[in-house]
Each structure stands twice: as C-alpha cells, then as structure tokens.
Design a protein around this motif. Structure first.
Motif, PDB file in Angstrom:
ATOM      1  N   UNK A  78       0.876  -1.062  -0.136  1.00 26.47           N
ATOM      2  CA  UNK A  78      -0.103   0.055  -0.094  1.00 26.47           C
ATOM      3  C   UNK A  78       0.842   1.136   0.011  1.00 26.47           C
ATOM      4  N   UNK A  79       1.187   1.872  -1.202  1.00 32.98           N
ATOM      5  CA  UNK A  79       1.855   2.965  -1.309  1.00 32.98           C
ATOM      6  C   UNK A  79       3.580   2.873  -1.172  1.00 32.98           C
ATOM      7  N   UNK A  80       3.758   1.254  -1.209  1.00 35.24           N
ATOM      8  CA  UNK A  80       5.108   0.968  -1.321  1.00 35.24           C
ATOM      9  C   UNK A  80       5.859   1.167   0.109  1.00 35.24           C
ATOM     10  N   UNK A  81       4.998   1.248   1.099  1.00 35.30           N
ATOM     11  CA  UNK A  81       5.764   1.758   2.584  1.00 35.30           C
ATOM     12  C   UNK A  81       5.553   0.464   3.530  1.00 35.30           C
ATOM     13  N   UNK A  82       6.209   0.404   4.586  1.00 34.80           N
ATOM     14  CA  UNK A  82       5.937  -0.582   5.653  1.00 34.80           C
ATOM     15  C   UNK A  82       4.585  -0.398   6.091  1.00 34.80           C
ATOM     16  N   UNK A  83       3.716  -1.474   6.230  1.00 38.68           N
ATOM     17  CA  UNK A  83       2.490  -1.471   7.029  1.00 38.68           C
ATOM     18  C   UNK A  83       2.579  -2.038   8.450  1.00 38.68           C
ATOM     19  N   UNK A  84       2.325  -1.390   9.355  1.00 37.05           N
ATOM     20  CA  UNK A  84       2.414  -1.801  10.737  1.00 37.05           C
ATOM     21  C   UNK A  84       1.055  -2.502  11.185  1.00 37.05           C
ATOM     22  N   UNK A  85       0.958  -3.371  11.898  1.00 32.63           N
ATOM     23  CA  UNK A  85      -0.440  -3.869  12.381  1.00 32.63           C
ATOM     24  C   UNK A  85      -0.213  -4.419  13.820  1.00 32.63           C
ATOM     25  N   UNK A  86      -0.880  -3.475  14.737  1.00 36.96           N
ATOM     26  CA  UNK A  86      -0.654  -4.039  16.048  1.00 36.96           C
ATOM     27  C   UNK A  86      -1.761  -5.077  16.384  1.00 36.96           C
ATOM     28  N   UNK A  87      -1.216  -6.245  17.000  1.00 34.85           N
ATOM     29  CA  UNK A  87      -2.068  -7.392  17.342  1.00 34.85           C
ATOM     30  C   UNK A  87      -1.417  -8.189  18.484  1.00 34.85           C
ATOM     31  N   UNK A  88      -2.220  -8.855  19.256  1.00 31.13           N
ATOM     32  CA  UNK A  88      -1.802  -9.725  20.292  1.00 31.13           C
ATOM     33  C   UNK A  88      -1.535 -11.081  19.797  1.00 31.13           C
ATOM     34  N   UNK A  89      -2.127 -11.287  18.496  1.00 30.28           N
ATOM     35  CA  UNK A  89      -2.243 -12.597  17.801  1.00 30.28           C
ATOM     36  C   UNK A  89      -1.445 -12.518  16.700  1.00 30.28           C
ATOM     37  N   UNK A  90      -0.546 -13.608  16.523  1.00 36.27           N
ATOM     38  CA  UNK A  90       0.357 -13.795  15.469  1.00 36.27           C
ATOM     39  C   UNK A  90      -0.353 -13.670  13.942  1.00 36.27           C
ATOM     40  N   UNK A  91       0.092 -13.285  13.086  1.00 37.27           N
ATOM     41  CA  UNK A  91      -0.371 -13.021  11.769  1.00 37.27           C
ATOM     42  C   UNK A  91      -0.752 -14.320  11.054  1.00 37.27           C
ATOM     43  N   UNK A  92      -1.801 -14.479  10.284  1.00 40.24           N
ATOM     44  CA  UNK A  92      -2.150 -15.391   9.285  1.00 40.24           C
ATOM     45  C   UNK A  92      -0.915 -15.882   8.368  1.00 40.24           C
ATOM     46  N   UNK A  93      -0.809 -17.194   7.839  1.00 41.36           N
ATOM     47  CA  UNK A  93       0.414 -17.654   7.083  1.00 41.36           C
ATOM     48  C   UNK A  93       0.488 -16.807   5.814  1.00 41.36           C
ATOM     49  N   UNK A  94      -0.651 -16.070   5.280  1.00 46.56           N
ATOM     50  CA  UNK A  94      -0.317 -15.441   3.913  1.00 46.56           C
ATOM     51  C   UNK A  94       0.837 -14.239   4.098  1.00 46.56           C
ATOM     52  N   UNK A  95       0.625 -13.568   5.505  1.00 46.42           N
ATOM     53  CA  UNK A  95       1.490 -12.575   5.612  1.00 46.42           C
ATOM     54  C   UNK A  95       3.111 -12.941   5.370  1.00 46.42           C
ATOM     55  N   UNK A  96       3.414 -13.983   5.598  1.00 49.45           N
ATOM     56  CA  UNK A  96       4.735 -14.418   5.207  1.00 49.45           C
ATOM     57  C   UNK A  96       5.126 -14.094   3.795  1.00 49.45           C
ATOM     58  N   UNK A  97       4.173 -14.101   2.813  1.00 46.94           N
ATOM     59  CA  UNK A  97       4.340 -13.589   1.321  1.00 46.94           C
ATOM     60  C   UNK A  97       4.410 -11.889   1.195  1.00 46.94           C
ATOM     61  N   UNK A  98       4.467 -11.168   2.375  1.00 49.98           N
ATOM     62  CA  UNK A  98       4.130  -9.646   2.295  1.00 49.98           C
ATOM     63  C   UNK A  98       5.433  -9.141   3.238  1.00 49.98           C
ATOM     64  N   UNK A  99       6.548  -8.898   2.570  1.00 43.69           N
ATOM     65  CA  UNK A  99       7.482  -8.336   3.360  1.00 43.69           C
ATOM     66  C   UNK A  99       7.642  -6.862   4.049  1.00 43.69           C
ATOM     67  N   UNK A 100       6.600  -6.393   3.335  1.00 43.28           N
ATOM     68  CA  UNK A 100       6.319  -4.925   3.918  1.00 43.28           C
ATOM     69  C   UNK A 100       5.386  -4.922   5.139  1.00 43.28           C
ATOM     70  N   UNK A 101       4.628  -5.866   5.392  1.00 38.76           N
ATOM     71  CA  UNK A 101       3.482  -5.903   6.596  1.00 38.76           C
ATOM     72  C   UNK A 101       4.272  -6.849   7.760  1.00 38.76           C
ATOM     73  N   UNK A 102       4.418  -5.915   8.999  1.00 40.50           N
ATOM     74  CA  UNK A 102       4.760  -5.973  10.119  1.00 40.50           C
ATOM     75  C   UNK A 102       3.919  -6.332  11.163  1.00 40.50           C
ATOM     76  N   UNK A 103       3.568  -7.360  11.903  1.00 38.90           N
ATOM     77  CA  UNK A 103       2.686  -7.364  13.127  1.00 38.90           C
ATOM     78  C   UNK A 103       3.576  -6.992  14.154  1.00 38.90           C
ATOM     79  N   UNK A 104       2.878  -6.122  15.187  1.00 36.96           N
ATOM     80  CA  UNK A 104       3.686  -5.654  16.513  1.00 36.96           C
ATOM     81  C   UNK A 104       2.818  -6.222  17.428  1.00 36.96           C
ATOM     82  N   UNK A 105       3.352  -7.254  18.386  1.00 37.33           N
ATOM     83  CA  UNK A 105       2.737  -7.520  19.369  1.00 37.33           C
ATOM     84  C   UNK A 105       2.843  -6.961  20.941  1.00 37.33           C
ATOM     85  N   UNK A 106       3.725  -5.829  20.934  1.00 32.88           N
ATOM     86  CA  UNK A 106       3.844  -5.356  22.265  1.00 32.88           C
ATOM     87  C   UNK A 106       3.048  -3.869  22.602  1.00 32.88           C
TER      88      UNK A 106
END
Length: 189
Positions: A78-106
């Motif tokens: 999305x706009x070629x930039x990093x996407x941060x997603x705050x979440x207490x649960x780990x991401x689903x498996x499809x996210x492994x294909x998206x290097x710009x998507x970063x789940x943050x658990x803290x």
C-alpha cells in the motif's frame, strides 16, 4: 518530524462502515457512499487534490488488524511503504508473502514508534476505528483528517464508539466541497 494522521471518511452520524461490515464485504453495505468524494481514483483538481497528495505520500502505514485482514493486507503493498499492524495474535500464514507487513505484538505505542521510525520525516497514515481509539488512549495519535460526508447511515460501525476519556482537538484546516467537508484536527495534549 513525522506526524501520525488518522485518515477516515465518516457519515454525519459518525459511521465509517455500513451494516454487514465483514470479510467479503469490507466496509459493509453502501460503504462506497463514504468515498464518492474521492472521485474515480485519479488525482482530483482543486482543493481535494491536496488531500489526494497527502493520502498518497505516507512514510508508513499503521492499520488495525481487522482493516488489513478484510483487504488481505492490500496484497502486501500500500503506497510501497511498511505496514504496521498492532495485534496480540500472530499473523495468518499469507503475511509471510508480504515483506512490507509487520505485525507488532507489544502494543500500540510500540507499533507507532516503529511506524514513525520507518516513516522518517513523512507522515504515518493510520487506518481503522479500533486502532485509532487505542492510539488516542495511548497518546500516540497526532492528527485526524476526517472527511465528513453529508449522509446519515443510521447504523454500521462508528468511528469513536468508546473512548476512555474526553479528547480535545484543535481545527487545523477545513476544505469544504459539495461532496464532503474535510476537517483536519490536531490532538491537544
């Protein structure tokens, strides 16, 4: 210095999504009514062009899990930039294909700090009602760009359903068009 900016279209009665907002129907029934002001997704002329430029120039995106999952993380870009997603649960498996998507658990504060570091001197674009509420609560949301659409939805998903306390805002800019009134607020601290 970057700012965190919530960028949301909203009905006059405070809804950002219509009824039946779910996977397969992101934004719910009649959702696009809230985005008609945007036109045909090419850069508009006039004052709305400035909003278009702001929407398309973030240094990072911070979006709620529900928001990103409904659109499959925008296909990882999305706009070629990093996407941060705050979440207490780990991401689903499809996210492994998206290097710009970063789940943050803290927590939201950590997610925002990481997003601002990634953004450099550009703004962090924030999306999602629940995430915006948590960012306001944590004191890490700087500005709100609300596109107030002249329609009453009557039901759906509200932008500010529950806030822990009153939040004072300062009006920074108002752009009035026939399709929407675009109000930019700064959070007073």
């Amino acid at each position: 210095m970057s700012a965190s900016v919530l960028f949301m279209s909203m009905s006059l009665d405070g809804y950002i999504a219509g009824p039946n907002d779910e996977v397969g129907n992101p934004g719910g029934d009649d959702f696009m009514r809230l985005h008609e002001w945007y036109g045909d997704f090419s850069r508009p002329t006039g004052p709305v062009g400035q909003l278009w430029d702001e929407w398309n120039a973030p240094g990072a995106i911070l979006a709620g899990r529900r928001t990103v999952e409904q659109v499959d993380h925008w296909g990882g870009d999305n706009h070629g930039v990093s996407i941060f997603v705050p979440s207490h649960r780990p991401p689903g498996p499809s996210v492994a294909n998206y290097p710009l998507v970063k789940y943050v658990s803290d927590g939201i504060a950590s997610a925002m700090a990481q997003a601002k570091a990634a953004a450099g001197d550009r703004d962090v674009l924030m999306l999602g009602a629940y995430t915006a509420q948590r960012a306001l609560e944590a004191g890490v949301l700087d500005e709100l760009q609300i596109h107030q659409v002249p329609v009453l939805f009557g039901c759906g998903r509200r932008m500010f359903e529950v806030l822990p306390s009153r939040v004072e805002l300062e009006i920074v800019r108002v752009i009035d068009t026939p399709e929407a009134t675009h109000i930019r607020y700064r959070v007073r601290r």
